[in-house]
Design a protein around this motif. Structure first.
Motif, PDB file in Angstrom:
ATOM      1  N   TYR A   1       0.853  -1.196   0.000  1.00 53.16           N
ATOM      2  CA  TYR A   1       0.000   0.000   0.000  1.00 53.16           C
ATOM      3  C   TYR A   1       0.887   1.244   0.000  1.00 53.16           C
ATOM      4  O   TYR A   1       2.066   1.185   0.331  1.00 53.16           O
ATOM      5  CB  TYR A   1      -0.922   0.021   1.228  1.00 53.16           C
ATOM      6  N   GLY A   2       0.302   2.380  -0.360  1.00 51.64           N
ATOM      7  CA  GLY A   2       0.972   3.659  -0.215  1.00 51.64           C
ATOM      8  C   GLY A   2       1.369   4.302  -1.528  1.00 51.64           C
ATOM      9  O   GLY A   2       1.582   3.625  -2.540  1.00 51.64           O
ATOM     10  N   GLU A   3       1.446   5.634  -1.503  1.00 51.45           N
ATOM     11  CA  GLU A   3       1.906   6.435  -2.631  1.00 51.45           C
ATOM     12  C   GLU A   3       3.215   7.119  -2.269  1.00 51.45           C
ATOM     13  O   GLU A   3       3.645   7.112  -1.116  1.00 51.45           O
ATOM     14  CB  GLU A   3       0.858   7.487  -3.026  1.00 51.45           C
ATOM     15  N   SER A   4       3.821   7.766  -3.260  1.00 50.88           N
ATOM     16  CA  SER A   4       5.161   8.320  -3.064  1.00 50.88           C
ATOM     17  C   SER A   4       5.216   9.420  -2.018  1.00 50.88           C
ATOM     18  O   SER A   4       6.246   9.606  -1.366  1.00 50.88           O
ATOM     19  CB  SER A   4       5.716   8.836  -4.401  1.00 50.88           C
ATOM     20  N   HIS A   5       4.110  10.171  -1.829  1.00 43.35           N
ATOM     21  CA  HIS A   5       4.153  11.278  -0.877  1.00 43.35           C
ATOM     22  C   HIS A   5       3.009  11.230   0.137  1.00 43.35           C
ATOM     23  O   HIS A   5       2.621  12.261   0.688  1.00 43.35           O
ATOM     24  CB  HIS A   5       4.155  12.617  -1.618  1.00 43.35           C
ATOM     25  N   CYS A   6       2.476  10.026   0.408  1.00 44.52           N
ATOM     26  CA  CYS A   6       1.487   9.905   1.477  1.00 44.52           C
ATOM     27  C   CYS A   6       2.226   9.737   2.815  1.00 44.52           C
ATOM     28  O   CYS A   6       3.447   9.840   2.879  1.00 44.52           O
ATOM     29  CB  CYS A   6       0.550   8.732   1.207  1.00 44.52           C
TER      30      CYS A   6
ATOM     31  N   PRO B   1       5.676  17.636  -1.689  1.00 42.09           N
ATOM     32  CA  PRO B   1       4.671  17.626  -2.761  1.00 42.09           C
ATOM     33  C   PRO B   1       4.683  18.888  -3.613  1.00 42.09           C
ATOM     34  O   PRO B   1       4.263  18.846  -4.774  1.00 42.09           O
ATOM     35  CB  PRO B   1       3.352  17.479  -1.999  1.00 42.09           C
ATOM     36  N   HIS B   2       5.207  20.014  -3.062  1.00 39.21           N
ATOM     37  CA  HIS B   2       5.235  21.250  -3.850  1.00 39.21           C
ATOM     38  C   HIS B   2       6.205  21.166  -5.019  1.00 39.21           C
ATOM     39  O   HIS B   2       6.150  21.990  -5.939  1.00 39.21           O
ATOM     40  CB  HIS B   2       5.617  22.433  -2.955  1.00 39.21           C
ATOM     41  N   ASP B   3       7.098  20.174  -5.001  1.00 42.68           N
ATOM     42  CA  ASP B   3       8.037  20.010  -6.119  1.00 42.68           C
ATOM     43  C   ASP B   3       7.330  19.555  -7.394  1.00 42.68           C
ATOM     44  O   ASP B   3       7.940  19.531  -8.463  1.00 42.68           O
ATOM     45  CB  ASP B   3       9.111  18.974  -5.775  1.00 42.68           C
ATOM     46  N   TYR B   4       6.063  19.188  -7.294  1.00 37.05           N
ATOM     47  CA  TYR B   4       5.379  18.558  -8.421  1.00 37.05           C
ATOM     48  C   TYR B   4       4.216  19.391  -8.948  1.00 37.05           C
ATOM     49  O   TYR B   4       3.284  18.866  -9.543  1.00 37.05           O
ATOM     50  CB  TYR B   4       4.888  17.164  -8.005  1.00 37.05           C
TER      51      TYR B   4
ATOM     52  N   SER C   1      -1.479  13.841  -6.990  1.00 40.69           N
ATOM     53  CA  SER C   1      -1.011  15.115  -7.537  1.00 40.69           C
ATOM     54  C   SER C   1       0.459  15.354  -7.285  1.00 40.69           C
ATOM     55  O   SER C   1       1.034  16.307  -7.833  1.00 40.69           O
ATOM     56  CB  SER C   1      -1.820  16.268  -6.922  1.00 40.69           C
ATOM     57  N   SER C   2       1.091  14.528  -6.469  1.00 38.73           N
ATOM     58  CA  SER C   2       2.519  14.717  -6.188  1.00 38.73           C
ATOM     59  C   SER C   2       3.264  13.410  -6.379  1.00 38.73           C
ATOM     60  O   SER C   2       2.781  12.339  -6.010  1.00 38.73           O
ATOM     61  CB  SER C   2       2.717  15.230  -4.759  1.00 38.73           C
ATOM     62  N   GLY C   3       4.440  13.497  -6.967  1.00 38.20           N
ATOM     63  CA  GLY C   3       5.221  12.306  -7.233  1.00 38.20           C
ATOM     64  C   GLY C   3       4.516  11.388  -8.211  1.00 38.20           C
ATOM     65  O   GLY C   3       3.633  11.782  -8.953  1.00 38.20           O
TER      66      GLY C   3
ATOM     67  N   GLU D   1      10.107  21.328 -17.747  1.00 42.95           N
ATOM     68  CA  GLU D   1      11.380  21.082 -17.077  1.00 42.95           C
ATOM     69  C   GLU D   1      11.027  20.546 -15.704  1.00 42.95           C
ATOM     70  O   GLU D   1      10.701  21.301 -14.793  1.00 42.95           O
ATOM     71  CB  GLU D   1      12.212  22.366 -16.965  1.00 42.95           C
ATOM     72  N   ALA D   2      11.068  19.229 -15.551  1.00 46.41           N
ATOM     73  CA  ALA D   2      10.564  18.589 -14.340  1.00 46.41           C
ATOM     74  C   ALA D   2      11.391  18.974 -13.128  1.00 46.41           C
ATOM     75  O   ALA D   2      12.629  19.033 -13.181  1.00 46.41           O
ATOM     76  CB  ALA D   2      10.559  17.078 -14.517  1.00 46.41           C
ATOM     77  N   LYS D   3      10.699  19.236 -12.027  1.00 49.93           N
ATOM     78  CA  LYS D   3      11.355  19.490 -10.756  1.00 49.93           C
ATOM     79  C   LYS D   3      11.333  18.188  -9.948  1.00 49.93           C
ATOM     80  O   LYS D   3      11.022  17.137 -10.446  1.00 49.93           O
ATOM     81  CB  LYS D   3      10.619  20.604 -10.005  1.00 49.93           C
ATOM     82  N   GLY D   4      11.648  18.296  -8.671  1.00 50.80           N
ATOM     83  CA  GLY D   4      11.654  17.107  -7.831  1.00 50.80           C
ATOM     84  C   GLY D   4      13.016  16.443  -7.795  1.00 50.80           C
ATOM     85  O   GLY D   4      13.987  16.918  -8.404  1.00 50.80           O
TER      86      GLY D   4
END
Length: 414
Positions: free
Chosen positions: A13-18, A90-93, A118-120, A336-339
């Motif tokens: 389970y889980g997402e990249s920024h949960c 999450p603001h990086d995305y 919405s993030s990662g 230009e992707a951030k993160g």
């Protein structure tokens, strides 16, 4: 779906920024000694921020066992494990609100579910593999204690740079290399994890070049499984190599799988490629093979030899290089992707490949053990049905009854 396995079942389970990621493991044998210390080493090998060649995301990835154990032993009930996401940004995305990243899962997830993280990368992020690696820590310990089975993976190529040994299917040098390789030796060649000083340096330089250009590059990971019990695998559709391929191709960024001699084996005639049988060097009651082009699996069933295979990983999709693409609203734009992202995933993919291999072998062993337990309750069959002992020994004679029933005959297209 998010569950893998039949008898030894893992749900992640889980997402990249949960808040956390993890897993629930069902079918764990009771009475297995198990603590967080058994699980943590592989998670530490997988975690981000290990070197200048990986993502700088700073996660300790410390595992917590929440159920299924008491006083350091498994209870036979589901084992739940959790790892906190501590370094979330999450603001990086924010650009993902406007653009589907080229070759990433943003567009396909949105089309499938009508909503996306919405993030990662959400569930498509390699962060999801934490649950797999944690679950495999249980499988590995059981297999090590009961059969001394080991799983060792390493980086075999980055871009066009290949470790030469891996291009020589079944050469004596390569087979000896695979038989003696250890995780400790692989990790002595950090940060790339190619166990050859010259090629480790070359691969590291290539990754650094792409990192400095805000670009990315792919590569391959090779894995060897030693001391695999004979008889694992469920023909016809769940052959052991098919399950391994399924497992490996479920890892994010994978694009190819080959086992044994692989695609190079298509260039070798059958008179050479066939693995002839010989007396087993240490077990007089069994056989071995003189070569191992098959990669330890024949007819979808393990034959007791080393299983070795290679997995291809694409160049990571999220890069800082400006890319002309299209927004969700159909308007052209430049992304230009951030993160924080790996310029090459293969150094950190090594423990993930080992983990998925362990889950496959553990599940196959559980299935085979259940079959053997059921068979043991029946009267023992001393020889193949309808065959005389003499035929079992040298194939020189058939019984009249077997001829009538067709027993003992090899059927097929040949």
């Amino acid at each position: 779906m998010s569950t893998f396995g039949s008898s030894f079942r893992v749900t992640t389970y889980g997402e990249s920024h949960c808040r956390s990621v993890g897993c629930i493991v069902d079918g764990v044998p009771p009475g297995l000694p198990l603590t967080e210390e058994d699980i943590q080493p592989q998670l530490s090998r997988r975690r981000p921020g290990q070197s200048a060649l990986t993502t700088p995301r700073n996660e300790k990835d410390r595992v917590q066992i929440h159920s299924g154990t008491e006083f350091g032993y498994t209870l036979g009930t589901p084992v739940a494990m959790m790892v906190l996401n501590e370094d979330q940004r999450p603001h990086d995305y924010s650009e993902m609100d406007l653009y589907p990243r080229p070759s990433h899962a943003d567009f396909t997830y949105l089309q499938k579910y009508g909503i996306k993280a919405s993030s990662g990368g959400g569930r498509s992020s390699a962060r999801e593999t934490i649950g797999r690696v944690a679950a495999a820590g249980i499988a590995e310990k059981y297999l090590r204690m009961t059969h001394n089975t080991s799983f060792t993976a390493f980086v075999s190529s980055v871009g066009p740079i290949h470790l030469p040994l891996t291009q020589q299917p079944d050469s004596p040098e390569y087979m000896e290399f695979l038989s003696n390789l250890t995780r400790e030796k692989v990790d002595s060649f950090l940060p790339v994890r190619c166990p050859d000083a010259e090629y480790n340096e070359k691969m590291g330089q290539l990754i650094a070049e792409y990192r400095d250009k805000k670009d990315s590059i792919g590569g391959t990971v090779t894995c060897v499984i030693r001391n695999v019990p004979v008889g694992l695998g469920e023909p016809c559709f769940d052959k052991l190599e098919a399950k391994l391929a399924h497992a490996m191709m479920s890892i994010p960024a994978t694009k190819g799988f080959e086992i044994g001699s692989g695609f190079l084996g298509t260039e070798i005639p059958g008179s050479i490629h066939n693995d002839k049988f010989i007396p087993h060097p240490t077990d007089p009651t069994s056989l071995a093979t003189a070569t191992n082009y098959s990669g330890g699996i024949q007819g979808g069933i393990s034959n007791g030899q080393n299983i070795y295979f290679k997995v291809a990983f694409k160049s990571p999709a999220t890069i800082g290089v400006a890319q002309d693409t299209t927004k969700y609203n159909g308007q052209p734009g430049t992304l230009e992707a951030k993160g924080r992202h790996d310029p090459c995933v293969v150094p950190r993919a090594v423990p993930i490949v080992e983990a998925m291999a362990a889950l496959v072998i553990m599940d196959a062993l559980c299935l085979q053990q259940s079959r053997e337990a059921a068979r043991s309750a029946l009267p023992r069959v001393a020889q193949p049905m309808g065959l005389k002992t003499k035929e079992v020994m040298d194939g020189s004679e058939r019984t009249e009854e077997a001829e009538k029933k067709g027993q003992g005959v090899v059927f097929g297209d040949e």
